[in-house]
Write a protein that holds these residues in place. Structure first.
Motif, PDB file in Angstrom:
ATOM      1  N   PRO A   1      12.831  16.527 -11.423  1.00 43.60           N
ATOM      2  CA  PRO A   1      13.483  16.314 -10.125  1.00 43.60           C
ATOM      3  C   PRO A   1      12.596  15.577  -9.133  1.00 43.60           C
ATOM      4  N   SER A   2      13.154  14.516  -8.546  1.00 44.10           N
ATOM      5  CA  SER A   2      12.420  13.684  -7.598  1.00 44.10           C
ATOM      6  C   SER A   2      13.359  13.256  -6.487  1.00 44.10           C
ATOM      7  N   TRP A   3      12.885  13.348  -5.247  1.00 43.04           N
ATOM      8  CA  TRP A   3      13.663  12.924  -4.084  1.00 43.04           C
ATOM      9  C   TRP A   3      12.841  11.897  -3.302  1.00 43.04           C
ATOM     10  N   ASN A   4      13.514  10.882  -2.786  1.00 48.75           N
ATOM     11  CA  ASN A   4      12.841   9.840  -2.017  1.00 48.75           C
ATOM     12  C   ASN A   4      13.522   9.713  -0.658  1.00 48.75           C
ATOM     13  N   TYR A   5      12.732   9.370   0.376  1.00 49.96           N
ATOM     14  CA  TYR A   5      13.307   9.223   1.713  1.00 49.96           C
ATOM     15  C   TYR A   5      12.821   7.944   2.385  1.00 49.96           C
ATOM     16  N   HIS A   6      13.613   7.469   3.313  1.00 53.28           N
ATOM     17  CA  HIS A   6      13.278   6.358   4.208  1.00 53.28           C
ATOM     18  C   HIS A   6      13.426   6.895   5.628  1.00 53.28           C
TER      19      HIS A   6
ATOM     20  N   ARG B   1       0.801  -1.228   0.000  1.00 49.72           N
ATOM     21  CA  ARG B   1       0.000   0.000   0.000  1.00 49.72           C
ATOM     22  C   ARG B   1       0.832   1.276   0.000  1.00 49.72           C
ATOM     23  N   TYR B   2       2.013   1.233   0.591  1.00 46.34           N
ATOM     24  CA  TYR B   2       2.757   2.480   0.807  1.00 46.34           C
ATOM     25  C   TYR B   2       4.156   2.498   0.168  1.00 46.34           C
ATOM     26  N   ILE B   3       5.035   1.615   0.602  1.00 46.73           N
ATOM     27  CA  ILE B   3       6.447   1.753   0.248  1.00 46.73           C
ATOM     28  C   ILE B   3       6.696   1.530  -1.236  1.00 46.73           C
ATOM     29  N   CYS B   4       6.181   0.451  -1.795  1.00 47.17           N
ATOM     30  CA  CYS B   4       6.434   0.175  -3.211  1.00 47.17           C
ATOM     31  C   CYS B   4       5.812   1.231  -4.130  1.00 47.17           C
ATOM     32  N   PRO B   5       4.611   1.723  -3.858  1.00 47.36           N
ATOM     33  CA  PRO B   5       4.110   2.840  -4.673  1.00 47.36           C
ATOM     34  C   PRO B   5       5.031   4.053  -4.658  1.00 47.36           C
ATOM     35  N   GLY B   6       5.654   4.350  -3.513  1.00 49.87           N
ATOM     36  CA  GLY B   6       6.552   5.492  -3.447  1.00 49.87           C
ATOM     37  C   GLY B   6       7.767   5.319  -4.337  1.00 49.87           C
ATOM     38  N   LEU B   7       8.344   4.113  -4.340  1.00 53.74           N
ATOM     39  CA  LEU B   7       9.479   3.854  -5.220  1.00 53.74           C
ATOM     40  C   LEU B   7       9.062   3.967  -6.682  1.00 53.74           C
ATOM     41  N   ALA B   8       7.847   3.478  -6.995  1.00 55.38           N
ATOM     42  CA  ALA B   8       7.362   3.573  -8.374  1.00 55.38           C
ATOM     43  C   ALA B   8       7.152   5.020  -8.797  1.00 55.38           C
ATOM     44  N   MET B   9       6.636   5.856  -7.892  1.00 64.44           N
ATOM     45  CA  MET B   9       6.408   7.256  -8.233  1.00 64.44           C
ATOM     46  C   MET B   9       7.726   7.978  -8.482  1.00 64.44           C
ATOM     47  N   SER B  10       8.711   7.729  -7.626  1.00 65.85           N
ATOM     48  CA  SER B  10      10.008   8.379  -7.819  1.00 65.85           C
ATOM     49  C   SER B  10      10.619   7.974  -9.153  1.00 65.85           C
TER      50      SER B  10
ATOM     51  N   LEU C   1      17.143   9.176   0.850  1.00 65.37           N
ATOM     52  CA  LEU C   1      17.661   9.720   2.098  1.00 65.37           C
ATOM     53  C   LEU C   1      17.227   8.826   3.252  1.00 65.37           C
ATOM     54  N   PHE C   2      18.190   8.306   3.993  1.00 62.19           N
ATOM     55  CA  PHE C   2      17.935   7.546   5.213  1.00 62.19           C
ATOM     56  C   PHE C   2      17.937   8.542   6.367  1.00 62.19           C
ATOM     57  N   VAL C   3      16.823   8.643   7.082  1.00 63.08           N
ATOM     58  CA  VAL C   3      16.675   9.652   8.130  1.00 63.08           C
ATOM     59  C   VAL C   3      16.642   8.973   9.490  1.00 63.08           C
ATOM     60  N   ARG C   4      17.622   9.264  10.303  1.00 63.40           N
ATOM     61  CA  ARG C   4      17.660   8.783  11.682  1.00 63.40           C
ATOM     62  C   ARG C   4      18.491   9.771  12.494  1.00 63.40           C
ATOM     63  N   THR C   5      18.133   9.957  13.732  1.00 64.60           N
ATOM     64  CA  THR C   5      18.836  10.915  14.580  1.00 64.60           C
ATOM     65  C   THR C   5      20.329  10.605  14.618  1.00 64.60           C
ATOM     66  N   GLU C   6      21.139  11.595  14.250  1.00 60.15           N
ATOM     67  CA  GLU C   6      22.598  11.513  14.225  1.00 60.15           C
ATOM     68  C   GLU C   6      23.131  10.522  13.192  1.00 60.15           C
ATOM     69  N   GLU C   7      22.261   9.959  12.326  1.00 58.57           N
ATOM     70  CA  GLU C   7      22.720   8.992  11.328  1.00 58.57           C
ATOM     71  C   GLU C   7      22.200   9.299   9.928  1.00 58.57           C
ATOM     72  N   THR C   8      21.611  10.438   9.711  1.00 59.92           N
ATOM     73  CA  THR C   8      21.007  10.738   8.416  1.00 59.92           C
ATOM     74  C   THR C   8      22.069  10.724   7.317  1.00 59.92           C
ATOM     75  N   ARG C   9      21.730  10.017   6.217  1.00 56.54           N
ATOM     76  CA  ARG C   9      22.690   9.837   5.125  1.00 56.54           C
ATOM     77  C   ARG C   9      21.932   9.320   3.905  1.00 56.54           C
ATOM     78  N   MET C  10      22.602   9.245   2.780  1.00 50.12           N
ATOM     79  CA  MET C  10      22.034   8.608   1.604  1.00 50.12           C
ATOM     80  C   MET C  10      22.225   7.101   1.697  1.00 50.12           C
ATOM     81  N   GLU C  11      21.247   6.339   1.188  1.00 52.85           N
ATOM     82  CA  GLU C  11      21.348   4.887   1.157  1.00 52.85           C
ATOM     83  C   GLU C  11      20.778   4.351  -0.146  1.00 52.85           C
ATOM     84  N   SER C  12      21.160   3.142  -0.486  1.00 56.55           N
ATOM     85  CA  SER C  12      20.578   2.437  -1.624  1.00 56.55           C
ATOM     86  C   SER C  12      19.429   1.566  -1.130  1.00 56.55           C
ATOM     87  N   VAL C  13      18.379   1.460  -1.916  1.00 56.15           N
ATOM     88  CA  VAL C  13      17.289   0.558  -1.567  1.00 56.15           C
ATOM     89  C   VAL C  13      17.838  -0.873  -1.566  1.00 56.15           C
ATOM     90  N   PRO C  14      17.647  -1.632  -0.482  1.00 56.18           N
ATOM     91  CA  PRO C  14      18.206  -2.990  -0.418  1.00 56.18           C
ATOM     92  C   PRO C  14      17.685  -3.871  -1.557  1.00 56.18           C
TER      93      PRO C  14
END
Length: 547
Positions: A418-423, A400-409, A515-528
């Motif tokens: 221009p498109s940005w995606n976050y986790h 319902r949520y995660i895969c549609p977001g990847l498809a939209m990006s 963008l991987f968002v976590r307190t003190e760990e925010t960084r870019m990541e690849s989708v596993p």
């Protein structure tokens, strides 16, 4: 800093003396000047009351109101599905909006400010994220934006569909309420200091679903109502055609006793609201065994919603503007029953939400999410839940949520827009221990600021305590990205100092970067790779599931 705050207080006092009155032509509204240099106007009517003959009709212009109206209280929320008696603070007369803006003075020339229009969620069956206080985001933007929030019709009041409604009413009225707000913004936001040529829409869950529906409305026709969009947990529910949704109307007609009337729609319109609301319930969708989480929803009407969302975006039928899409880690945990005790029960839940799921689909899903060979003798990882809960939650969250977001990006990347995606992966200790994890819509606390989130016993959730303590530092980071996007259509130029640059999603090869968002760990990541594989399959069956 002290001098700056003193100046703001003086300006606010002066503005308060001027009563912050705005003339909209059809009405004048007196707002409130706050000590922080921001003014707010609450409960502005943007459309005529949808009552009597306007029940189940498209929104109409508000009529003129004499005198100066006091804009000091929010308007009532729209009536939700499956709640009776009608909750306090809700009403069928609910088409109101709020505006938050930096205080400005007549006679002084200012550059118009970017506008952020927030579309709340609630599964199209409630107003689930209401009354958010825009002052925190405005302050985070260095007093550089104007914010609009609003209510829109939900449940049968916003999404009743049938041949009868097509003939004598209107379809997808909840979406048309949203468009009415955007038209209102184009006409009136300059009175508040906003720029009608710089409007960003955003929303979470059903609000994010609304963003995707507005991006693809009328086959992607651009009416100039907005110029960028941010969708948080874009929700792809199944959609019926008008003919397929006829059963919803017929059931409501029978339950209310209107089936014997010569004009069943006129009968529904004549009912007092308590009688109608008593029968505003969810039933199983055709082919399903249980009622879905959310019963009423937008329908494919060959006009405003011309096709399934997946197909529209895969075929390039959408407005090409800068966009943000993204999700939290554990999208499904708040939806799936914790008491599931078998693969059959897990499949029944999934199929209740997506009736077009076939045994072949479910077999593949069971394999992907390890739902086939769960050992019930093993202790659950989380209290008050069975071992089936988290795997089923993972499946539902992806579908319902995660895969549609990847498809939209990817659709936007393919369109060279221009498109940005976050986790969003900010962990709260209590939620991790309970198994909820990083749950659906929790990121709104970081975007708006936890002190600006409105909730009650029946609407919304209180912010996790850690957003005031150990996770408080993630708030300026998220607000920096969002206000930068609102101000410049790019999350990077005004991002919070020290925050990593948020790279665009290119959708090719190793380009699935978010963008991987976590307190003190925010960084870019690849989708596993595993998530990519699962999503490739789920996206491939999206049209079959009528998403």
């Amino acid at each position: 800093m002290l001098v700056h705050l003193t100046v703001l207080a003086v300006l606010a006092t002066i503005a308060s003396a001027r009563q912050v009155v705005i003339d909209l032509g059809y009405a004048q509204y007196r707002g409130q000047a706050l000590p922080n240099g921001i003014a707010q106007w609450l409960g502005i009517r943007y459309a005529a009351p949808p009552l009597g003959p306007l029940r189940f009709s498209a929104p109409q212009d508000p009529t003129e109101i004499d005198g100066v109206q006091d804009a000091a209280q929010h308007g009532p929320l729209c009536i939700p599905t499956e709640v009776y008696p009608i909750p306090d603070g809700t009403s069928e007369d609910c088409l109101f909006l709020d505006v938050y803006a930096p205080i400005r003075f007549r006679g002084v020339t200012f550059k118009p400010l970017p506008v952020f229009v927030w579309i709340q969620g609630g599964g199209f069956n409630s107003n689930g994220n209401p009354y958010y206080n825009g002052t925190g985001l405005i302050q985070a933007s260095n007093m550089g934006i104007v914010i609009v929030t609003f209510n829109y019709r939900v449940g049968p009041y916003g999404f009743l569909s049938s041949a009868e409604v097509v003939k004598d009413g209107s379809i997808n009225n909840g979406l048309k309420d949203q468009i009415k707000v955007l038209q209102w913004v184009q006409k009136h936001i300059s009175e508040f200091g906003g720029d009608p040529n710089h409007v960003v829409i955003g929303g979470d869950s059903a609000g994010a679903a609304s963003v995707t529906l507005l991006l693809s409305a009328y086959n992607g026709r651009d009416d100039g109502l907005f110029h960028a969009a941010a969708a948080e947990s874009q929700s792809f529910a199944p959609m019926f055609t008008i003919d397929e949704a006829q059963f919803c109307y017929d059931n409501l007609v029978f339950r209310t006793g209107c089936n014997s009337a010569a004009d069943t729609l006129a009968c529904l319109r004549s009912l007092d609201i308590a009688t109608l609301q008593r029968e505003n319930i969810a039933t199983p969708l055709p082919g399903a065994q249980e009622p879905p989480l959310y019963f009423y929803a937008p329908v494919v009407d060959d006009d405003l919603v011309p096709d399934y969302t997946y197909r529209l975006f895969l075929q390039g039928r959408f407005i090409k503007v800068p966009v943000i899409f993204g999700d939290v880690t554990n999208e499904g945990t708040t939806f799936v029953p914790q008491s599931l005790t078998s693969t059959a029960q897990a499949n029944t839940f999934l199929q209740a939400q997506f009736p077009a799921l076939t045994p072949t689909h479910l077999s593949r899903i069971n394999s992907y999410y390890n739902l086939q060979n769960i050992n019930l003798t093993s202790p659950s990882l989380f209290p008050n839940s069975t071992p089936y809960w988290r795997p089923t939650s993972n499946a539902y969250g992806d579908i319902r949520y995660i895969c549609p977001g990847l498809a939209m990006s990817t659709a936007y990347a393919n369109a060279r827009t221009p498109s940005w995606n976050y986790h969003y992966a900010v962990q709260d200790p209590e939620d991790e221990a309970s198994g909820l994890g990083v749950y659906h819509v929790v990121e709104i606390n970081a975007i708006w600021g936890p002190e600006n989130i409105w909730f009650s016993e029946t609407v919304g959730n209180p912010p996790p305590e850690s957003y005031f303590t150990s996770n408080r530092d993630i708030v300026p980071v998220m607000q920096g990205y969002w206000t930068s996007f609102i101000r410049s259509f790019d999350p990077n130029p005004y991002r919070f100092p020290g925050s990593p640059r948020w790279g665009v999603w290119d959708g090719d090869g190793e380009g699935f970067q978010r963008l991987f968002v976590r307190t003190e760990e925010t960084r870019m990541e690849s989708v596993p790779p595993g998530q990519r594989e699962r999503c490739e399959y789920l996206i491939s069956i999206g049209v079959e599931l009528t998403q």
